[in-house]
Design a protein around this motif. Sequence first.
Motif, PDB file in Angstrom:
ATOM      1  N   CYS A   2       0.840  -1.192   0.000  1.00  0.00           N
ATOM      2  CA  CYS A   2       0.000   0.000   0.000  1.00  0.00           C
ATOM      3  C   CYS A   2       0.876   1.242   0.000  1.00  0.00           C
ATOM      4  O   CYS A   2       2.091   1.179   0.232  1.00  0.00           O
ATOM      5  CB  CYS A   2      -0.909   0.024   1.234  1.00  0.00           C
ATOM      6  N   ARG A  27       1.775   1.290  -5.937  1.00  0.00           N
ATOM      7  CA  ARG A  27       1.795   0.481  -4.727  1.00  0.00           C
ATOM      8  C   ARG A  27       0.420  -0.103  -4.393  1.00  0.00           C
ATOM      9  O   ARG A  27       0.307  -0.950  -3.508  1.00  0.00           O
ATOM     10  CB  ARG A  27       2.281   1.322  -3.542  1.00  0.00           C
ATOM     11  N   GLY A  28      -0.613   0.360  -5.075  1.00  0.00           N
ATOM     12  CA  GLY A  28      -1.953  -0.159  -4.819  1.00  0.00           C
ATOM     13  C   GLY A  28      -3.012   0.730  -5.429  1.00  0.00           C
ATOM     14  O   GLY A  28      -2.870   1.955  -5.431  1.00  0.00           O
ATOM     15  N   HIS A  71      -4.099   7.321   1.657  1.00  0.00           N
ATOM     16  CA  HIS A  71      -3.700   5.929   1.493  1.00  0.00           C
ATOM     17  C   HIS A  71      -4.230   5.375   0.181  1.00  0.00           C
ATOM     18  O   HIS A  71      -5.349   5.695  -0.237  1.00  0.00           O
ATOM     19  CB  HIS A  71      -4.287   5.111   2.657  1.00  0.00           C
ATOM     20  N   ARG A  73      -4.544   1.403  -1.547  1.00  0.00           N
ATOM     21  CA  ARG A  73      -4.526   0.046  -0.993  1.00  0.00           C
ATOM     22  C   ARG A  73      -4.453  -1.030  -2.057  1.00  0.00           C
ATOM     23  O   ARG A  73      -5.119  -0.944  -3.087  1.00  0.00           O
ATOM     24  CB  ARG A  73      -5.782  -0.164  -0.137  1.00  0.00           C
ATOM     25  N   TRP A  74      -3.617  -2.014  -1.787  1.00  0.00           N
ATOM     26  CA  TRP A  74      -3.654  -3.282  -2.494  1.00  0.00           C
ATOM     27  C   TRP A  74      -4.157  -4.291  -1.483  1.00  0.00           C
ATOM     28  O   TRP A  74      -3.492  -4.595  -0.510  1.00  0.00           O
ATOM     29  CB  TRP A  74      -2.258  -3.655  -2.994  1.00  0.00           C
ATOM     30  N   ASN A  98       0.642   0.314   5.912  1.00  0.00           N
ATOM     31  CA  ASN A  98       1.198  -0.559   4.887  1.00  0.00           C
ATOM     32  C   ASN A  98       1.902  -1.704   5.599  1.00  0.00           C
ATOM     33  O   ASN A  98       2.762  -1.478   6.455  1.00  0.00           O
ATOM     34  CB  ASN A  98       2.196   0.201   4.006  1.00  0.00           C
TER      35      ASN A  98
END
Length: 304
Positions: A2, A27-28, A71, A73-74, A98
């Motif tokens: 993330c 990153r996500g 943020h 998110r993955w 993260n």
Amino acid sequence: MCGIIGIASSKPVVSNIISSLKKLEYRGYDSAGIATFSNNFIDEIKCEGRVNKLEKICSKKTFAGIVGIGHVRWATHGIPNEINAHPHSNESVSVVHNGIIENSTILKKLLEKKGYQFKSQTDTEVITALLSENLKKNTPLVAIQKTLEKLHGSYALGILFKDNPDLIVGARRGSPLAVGYGHNENYLGSDSYALKSMTNKISYLDDGEICFLTKDNAEFYNSKGTKINKKILTLSEDTENYEKGDLIRVLDENKKIIGKGLIHFNNSEVNLIKGFKSENIEVILGYRGKDEVVHRDDFVLENY
């Protein structure tokens, strides 16, 4: 994996948070969210999907908050949706994270016995709940220390506190986290790439360290709560944006090159140019493993 961004400023921060989140979508991109302060309460907006969707939602509202976190998110714990998106907030704190909390299921059961009702499927909400519990009888620093002691796994955290509306706190174990320095504002980010458009002055947190950021101050503590000093690095201004194929040059305060490499995000790696020792590589990625291979989550920088 993330992406995290935090800004403590003297002017509204949502626009810069959104811009930084766009840079962190490598990153996500399952979901995105932000939290700022508004009329003495935490104002949180989240959505499933990419940052452009979050930006459209935010454009329908006026944000005056001068301190905020964001943020991308993955998804790991819980499906990609608005409820599971970060930040995870309650009446006391707001948290972006993260990493993976390996003992979150056990902690969640203990907190539910104390009456805490969880809204999401995430491991991150456990951090929010623990921190709120520890804040009842402790200062923010002690509450964070007590919370982190309970966590097994990896984390990079950005935290807002309702009772300290000028403050952002960061903490790191196993996942990278950088602090940036500006004029009347300071920054927190998953890496220097997210911060580069706002500052070229960077420090990297090491494992176990905590930072307290306001618009005009940055304090650092080790895992024992002792205040420490951090080296400030100057990122080269030769590269305005870090993109795939771009050359990174990292300079120390004396303008001496101490690391450089080629970005290859799409290949999940950064290739180091020969001639630079491994102890200097960490200023690019923020974390060097015991195996002497430099990691940034699932990105690997091979030593030559």
